[in-house]
Scaffold this active site. Structure first.
Site, PDB file in Angstrom:
ATOM      1  N   HIS A 261       6.456  73.326  51.627  1.00 37.37           N
ATOM      2  CA  HIS A 261       5.253  73.222  50.787  1.00 37.37           C
ATOM      3  C   HIS A 261       4.844  74.551  50.140  1.00 37.37           C
ATOM      4  CE1 HIS A 261       2.556  74.641  53.983  1.00 37.37           C
ATOM      5  NE2 HIS A 261       2.577  73.525  54.674  1.00 37.37           N
TER       6      HIS A 261
ATOM      7  N   HIS B 225      -0.497  67.203  66.796  1.00 38.97           N
ATOM      8  CA  HIS B 225      -0.849  67.593  65.423  1.00 38.97           C
ATOM      9  C   HIS B 225      -0.323  66.509  64.486  1.00 38.97           C
ATOM     10  CE1 HIS B 225      -1.522  69.972  61.929  1.00 38.97           C
ATOM     11  NE2 HIS B 225      -0.447  70.728  61.930  1.00 38.97           N
TER      12      HIS B 225
ATOM     13  N   GLU C 274       0.159  66.520  61.217  1.00 34.66           N
ATOM     14  CA  GLU C 274       0.813  66.928  59.958  1.00 34.66           C
ATOM     15  C   GLU C 274       2.238  66.349  59.899  1.00 34.66           C
ATOM     16  OE1 GLU C 274       0.514  71.133  59.159  1.00 34.66           O
ATOM     17  OE2 GLU C 274       1.018  70.847  57.037  1.00 34.66           O
TER      18      GLU C 274
ATOM     19  N   ASP D 169       5.182  67.304  59.237  1.00 35.05           N
ATOM     20  CA  ASP D 169       6.378  67.959  59.785  1.00 35.05           C
ATOM     21  C   ASP D 169       6.535  67.698  61.286  1.00 35.05           C
ATOM     22  OD1 ASP D 169       4.080  69.520  59.926  1.00 35.05           O
ATOM     23  OD2 ASP D 169       5.156  71.413  60.020  1.00 35.05           O
TER      24      ASP D 169
ATOM     25  N   HIS E 289      -4.205  74.455  63.375  1.00 31.64           N
ATOM     26  CA  HIS E 289      -4.831  74.800  62.118  1.00 31.64           C
ATOM     27  C   HIS E 289      -5.333  73.599  61.327  1.00 31.64           C
ATOM     28  CE1 HIS E 289      -1.272  73.849  59.367  1.00 31.64           C
ATOM     29  NE2 HIS E 289      -0.817  73.602  60.553  1.00 31.64           N
TER      30      HIS E 289
ATOM     31  N   ASP F  41       1.472  74.423  66.462  1.00 28.64           N
ATOM     32  CA  ASP F  41       1.889  75.411  65.452  1.00 28.64           C
ATOM     33  C   ASP F  41       1.586  76.859  65.853  1.00 28.64           C
ATOM     34  OD1 ASP F  41       3.137  73.707  63.701  1.00 28.64           O
ATOM     35  OD2 ASP F  41       1.367  73.363  62.473  1.00 28.64           O
TER      36      ASP F  41
ATOM     37  N   TYR G 108       4.661  83.424  59.645  1.00 26.03           N
ATOM     38  CA  TYR G 108       4.023  82.128  59.890  1.00 26.03           C
ATOM     39  C   TYR G 108       2.508  82.297  60.051  1.00 26.03           C
ATOM     40  CZ  TYR G 108       3.482  77.345  61.364  1.00 26.03           C
ATOM     41  OH  TYR G 108       3.090  76.022  61.417  1.00 26.03           O
TER      42      TYR G 108
ATOM     43  N   HIS H  46       7.459  74.993  66.136  1.00 22.21           N
ATOM     44  CA  HIS H  46       8.461  75.551  65.227  1.00 22.21           C
ATOM     45  C   HIS H  46       9.098  76.773  65.881  1.00 22.21           C
ATOM     46  CE1 HIS H  46       7.219  73.262  61.671  1.00 22.21           C
ATOM     47  NE2 HIS H  46       5.967  73.633  61.851  1.00 22.21           N
TER      48      HIS H  46
END
Lengths: 53, 407
Positions: B23, B77, B79, B81, B144, B163, B191, B222
């Site tokens: 992104h 999370h 999101e 990903d 986040h 994250d 990051y 990650h």
């Protein structure tokens, strides 16, 4: 006066405390906060706050 | 590839070797989407992967257990990903109950058709026993996203930190002590600067809470798992959370015909001679990701742009807009730039840096068409001014400035 909670980060705006770091005097109601006031913790705008039950 | 964190706790994620644009984030070293499987009396999957890699995740799970035996899917999370593969995963694990907090349930419901899912809602302090091991949940709102959560396994002193502490770093190794530490730290810093920085206040609060946990392993969503360098990464987060400045000056600029570039070089020369780290960055040969990472721990920034149509050049504006959203704090700065007949480039930079509440050290330095000798002398002096300020800030904050949170 009513407390309002940030929908994003759960910070609670308490009128008794205000937000002195950002120029908001203790005793300022949520409605009287300026429109450009943002959550002092995560930065979202005033319309992302919900009245705390 | 060693994927075992400890007995019956395994990495089952996906290594995305070829992704270079996440992104807009330049992932020069690729990325990983980490998911973990805990096999105990009950079996729990911690997070999923990006939607296109659902099959690989399911194959990894099937290599370790019968998919029908997975009891829980924990979502830390929502999101895409990490939860993009959730619909396929919930379908493929017929007996699994989704475990997440209230905000996560709502977010997942907006991303997927979650109507057939069994869901168990948890909040901070709740626990779920798997047998010999327990899952403890800690909500970490805005680290986040609003629904972000950590999952902790006290028996293994293992924290699934989502994250936080992550890195976009594709490797065939899964642990911090199997790779070059400087590479893992560099990617963790990149990051932090590009994803986590806007939420630094929440990070500081989260670090305080994490300090109360006994941790021997941090497994983020990650990159590599931290098990040998936990002190280093937690200390680095403490420094990044307050943008603790190093004696470092950045000269960031865009230029039309070279005049602003000449001014940038003179400012850079002045700063370099004063014995600080000074970096010269042309926004068109660098990228947003790298610039944000450099800004994170710089004390001072000189930002320059030529004037185009009474404004800054578009790439310079893009950098300033990006930085404004990331909210780097505790910087001192000045603006500079050339113009033809009407001003605008340096002024736009000056305004945007003021809006970020950076300390502005002087009025913008301007040159009409080309910088003459006098302007270049002013630029070199400005470089020295920035260097002196950078040294002062670095030594002051080292002693513990008011914004800094010690890890």
């Amino acid at each position: 006066m009513d407390k309002y909670e940030c929908d994003a980060c759960d910070y609670v705006y308490d009128p008794a405390t205000g937000d002195p770091e950002n120029g908001i005097e203790p005793g300022t109601s949520f409605d009287d906060l300026p429109d450009d006031w943002v959550c002092p913790v995560c930065g979202v705008s005033k319309d992302n706050f919900t009245l705390q039950e | 590839m060693n994927t075992t964190l400890c007995e019956n706790i395994d990495w089952v994620g996906y290594v995305d070797w070829t992704v270079r644009d996440f992104h807009g984030y330049s992932t020069d070293r690729g990325a990983t989407y980490n998911a973990y499987l805990i096999r105990d009396d009950k079996t729990a999957l911690i997070d999923t992967v990006k939607a296109p890699f659902a099959e690989q995740l399911l194959q990894n799970i099937a290599g370790l257990t019968d998919p029908a035996k997975v009891d829980y899917v924990v979502c830390n999370h929502a999101e895409p990903d990490h939860a993009g593969a959730m619909a396929k995963v919930m379908e493929a694990l017929p007996n699994a109950t989704l475990v997440c907090d209230k905000k996560c349930e709502a977010a997942l419901g907006m991303h997927h058709d979650s109507s057939g899912w069994k869901t168990h809602i948890v909040a901070t302090g709740d626990t779920l026993s798997l047998g010999k091991r327990t899952l403890e949940f800690i909500e970490t709102p805005m680290v986040h996203w609003p629904e972000s959560m950590f999952t902790y396994v006290p028996e293994e002193k293992l924290l699934f930190s989502m994250d936080a502490f992550g890195q976009h770093y594709a490797t065939s190794q899964r642990f911090d002590d199997e790779v070059q530490l400087c590479t893992a730290m560099e990617e963790a810093k990149t990051y932090y600067a590009n994803i986590i920085m806007p939420f630094s206040k929440m990070v500081a609060a989260t670090l305080d809470r994490a300090a109360k946990l006994d941790i021997e392993m941090i497994a983020p969503s990650h990159g590599v798992v931290w098990r040998s360098h936990i002190t280093e990464i937690v200390e680095a987060y403490g420094n990044w959370a307050c943008c603790r400045p190093k004696p470092k000056v950045l000269v960031i600029y865009d230029t039309m015909w070279g005049a602003t570039g000449e001014m940038a070089a003179a400012i850079h020369e002045g700063a370099s001679q004063a014995g600080v780290t000074a970096e010269l960055i042309n926004v068109r040969t660098s990228n947003l990701t790298k610039i944000a990472t450099e800004v994170l721990d710089a004390a001072c920034v000189a930002f320059g742009s030529s004037t185009l149509n009474q404004d800054a050049l578009p790439m310079a504006s893009a950098v300033l807009t990006y930085l404004k959203g990331l909210k780097p704090v505790d910087k001192a700065a000045l603006a500079f730039g050339s113009y033809g007949w009407s001003k605008g480039g340096a002024e736009a930079a000056d305004e945007k840096m003021k809006a970020m509440k950076w300390e502005i050290l002087r009025e913008p330095i301007r040159a009409q068409y080309e910088p003459n000798a006098e302007v270049l002398t002013e630029c070199r002096a400005a470089g020295k001014l920035l260097a002196a300020k950078a040294k002062e800030m670095a030594s002051d904050r080292k002693a513990g400035g008011k914004l800094c949170v010690d890890p």
